[in-house]
Design a protein around this motif. Structure first.
Motif, PDB file in Angstrom:
ATOM      1  N   ALA A 214      -0.463  95.329  18.184  1.00 18.18           N
ATOM      2  CA  ALA A 214       0.446  95.666  17.084  1.00 18.18           C
ATOM      3  C   ALA A 214       1.344  94.492  16.729  1.00 18.18           C
ATOM      4  O   ALA A 214       1.573  94.192  15.553  1.00 18.18           O
ATOM      5  N   SER A 215       1.861  93.797  17.736  1.00 13.96           N
ATOM      6  CA  SER A 215       2.732  92.653  17.493  1.00 13.96           C
ATOM      7  C   SER A 215       1.993  91.548  16.745  1.00 13.96           C
ATOM      8  O   SER A 215       2.541  90.922  15.835  1.00 13.96           O
ATOM      9  N   SER A 216       0.735  91.313  17.105  1.00 15.55           N
ATOM     10  CA  SER A 216      -0.036  90.266  16.427  1.00 15.55           C
ATOM     11  C   SER A 216      -0.299  90.634  14.969  1.00 15.55           C
ATOM     12  O   SER A 216      -0.338  89.759  14.099  1.00 15.55           O
ATOM     13  N   VAL A 217      -0.455  91.928  14.685  1.00 11.22           N
ATOM     14  CA  VAL A 217      -0.683  92.367  13.305  1.00 11.22           C
ATOM     15  C   VAL A 217       0.596  92.261  12.482  1.00 11.22           C
ATOM     16  O   VAL A 217       0.575  91.832  11.318  1.00 11.22           O
ATOM     17  N   ILE A 218       1.736  92.613  13.075  1.00  7.05           N
ATOM     18  CA  ILE A 218       3.008  92.520  12.366  1.00  7.05           C
ATOM     19  C   ILE A 218       3.288  91.087  11.938  1.00  7.05           C
ATOM     20  O   ILE A 218       3.827  90.837  10.847  1.00  7.05           O
ATOM     21  N   ARG A 219       2.896  90.117  12.747  1.00 10.51           N
ATOM     22  CA  ARG A 219       3.152  88.712  12.407  1.00 10.51           C
ATOM     23  C   ARG A 219       2.347  88.256  11.199  1.00 10.51           C
ATOM     24  O   ARG A 219       2.624  87.199  10.635  1.00 10.51           O
ATOM     25  N   TRP A 220       1.370  89.040  10.773  1.00 10.21           N
ATOM     26  CA  TRP A 220       0.646  88.713   9.540  1.00 10.21           C
ATOM     27  C   TRP A 220       1.579  88.753   8.333  1.00 10.21           C
ATOM     28  O   TRP A 220       1.365  88.033   7.358  1.00 10.21           O
ATOM     29  N   LEU A 221       2.566  89.633   8.395  1.00 17.86           N
ATOM     30  CA  LEU A 221       3.402  89.857   7.218  1.00 17.86           C
ATOM     31  C   LEU A 221       4.238  88.647   6.842  1.00 17.86           C
ATOM     32  O   LEU A 221       4.563  88.461   5.676  1.00 17.86           O
ATOM     33  N   ALA A 222       4.646  87.824   7.814  1.00 16.74           N
ATOM     34  CA  ALA A 222       5.374  86.585   7.548  1.00 16.74           C
ATOM     35  C   ALA A 222       6.791  86.858   7.042  1.00 16.74           C
ATOM     36  O   ALA A 222       7.059  87.898   6.445  1.00 16.74           O
ATOM     37  N   PRO A 223       7.722  85.930   7.260  1.00 12.84           N
ATOM     38  CA  PRO A 223       9.116  86.137   6.854  1.00 12.84           C
ATOM     39  C   PRO A 223       9.304  86.439   5.378  1.00 12.84           C
ATOM     40  O   PRO A 223      10.141  87.254   5.009  1.00 12.84           O
TER      41      PRO A 223
END
Length: 296
Positions: free
Chosen positions: A230-239
């Motif tokens: 889940a954490s790796s997928v959330i980082r797709w969103l980018a700042p």
């Protein structure tokens, strides 16, 4: 992390896919954030290996001379089988999103990895179904509950993938039932009102949890492995795709922000907000905030 929360993340990603694709078109540096797909590969592969070891123990139990060995395996690993079925939601959505990102960028960088994870997950899913059909050591109520869980996750998969396939019908292949996925895609083809997107997203995440919770074990079989994925997928969103305080920005808001930037820079696609996409510290802070907000 419970598998229900990974399913809810699948809802978030399906709703935010249009914003991510828009940012990729406007700022090529967004591809650096999508480069975290390598983290997704590592986290998913680790969890797949844990699943493989679980199913391997079932084979060993089947070959055991102890009559109750298979039943003991079912009692110990029922929650793992449930998680394989439920986390399929996020795997399908990410695979569809990976293909959409590559289609928009004209490159072939994300989809090979997401599709490989998708195929491996489907293999694990098939092994769960084989165990259900075998029925050795499996109580009737366990088989009935797992089959019900399978049907619920399939319907939700078709709904979430169908939303993504509204603009690209090739993505319907990531649904479970192609016809049902195409129906959902047709319903979303005309677009949606961004003013109610947050409300719809909230209703869907709540409805998903309500439909899954009665047929799932309370304990999570692999909480850390699920959290890593889940954490790796959330980082797709980018700042740049967050409105602040860990809340994802809507497509309408992103368009307003970029139109303002274009007006100030005379057409140069440069992010001038407080969250620079290439600032590692900023991305880490936003990732932590989003994770805490969605999965507290």
């Amino acid at each position: 992390m419970h598998s229900i929360e990974t399913a809810q993340l699948a809802v978030v990603m399906s709703h935010r896919a249009d914003a991510l694709l828009y940012l990729q078109q406007r700022d090529r540096s967004i591809a650096d954030c999508v480069g975290t797909v390598e983290d997704y590969w590592v986290a998913s592969h680790t969890r797949l290996e844990l699943w493989h070891q679980t199913m391997k123990r079932l084979k060993m139990a089947s070959q055991s001379s102890l009559p109750s060995a298979v039943r003991i395996w079912w009692d110990a690993h029922r929650a793992v089988l449930e998680e394989i079925l439920v986390t399929e939601l996020l795997t399908r959505v990410v695979a569809a999103l990976g293909q959409a990102l590559d289609a928009h960028s004209g490159r072939d960088e994300v989809s090979p990895i997401t599709h490989a994870i998708f195929l491996s997950h489907m293999e694990a899913r098939n092994r769960v179904q084989e165990a259900m059909l075998d029925r050795r050591g499996c109580a009737v109520h366990d088989a009935v509950r797992l089959n019900r869980l399978r049907r619920v996750t399939e319907r939700w998969s078709d709904h979430l993938v169908g939303r993504l396939a509204a603009d690209d019908r090739s993505l319907v292949t990531f649904g479970c039932d192609r016809h049902r996925t195409e129906i959902v895609a047709n319903e979303h083809e005309q677009g949606h009102d961004s003013r109610v997107q947050g409300v719809v997203e909230g209703l869907e995440t709540g409805s998903l949890a309500t439909s899954l919770r009665p047929i799932l074990s309370r304990r999570s079989a692999l909480p850390m492995a699920n959290a890593e994925v889940a954490s790796s997928v959330i980082r797709w969103l980018a700042p740049a795709s967050f409105a602040g305080q860990g809340i994802p920005a809507s497509l309408a808001r992103l368009r307003l922000q970029w139109d303002h930037v274009d007006g100030e820079t005379h057409g140069e696609t440069q992010w001038t907000g407080s969250c620079q996409p290439d600032e590692e510290t900023s991305q880490s802070m936003l990732n932590d905030a989003a994770f805490a907000l969605w999965f507290r």
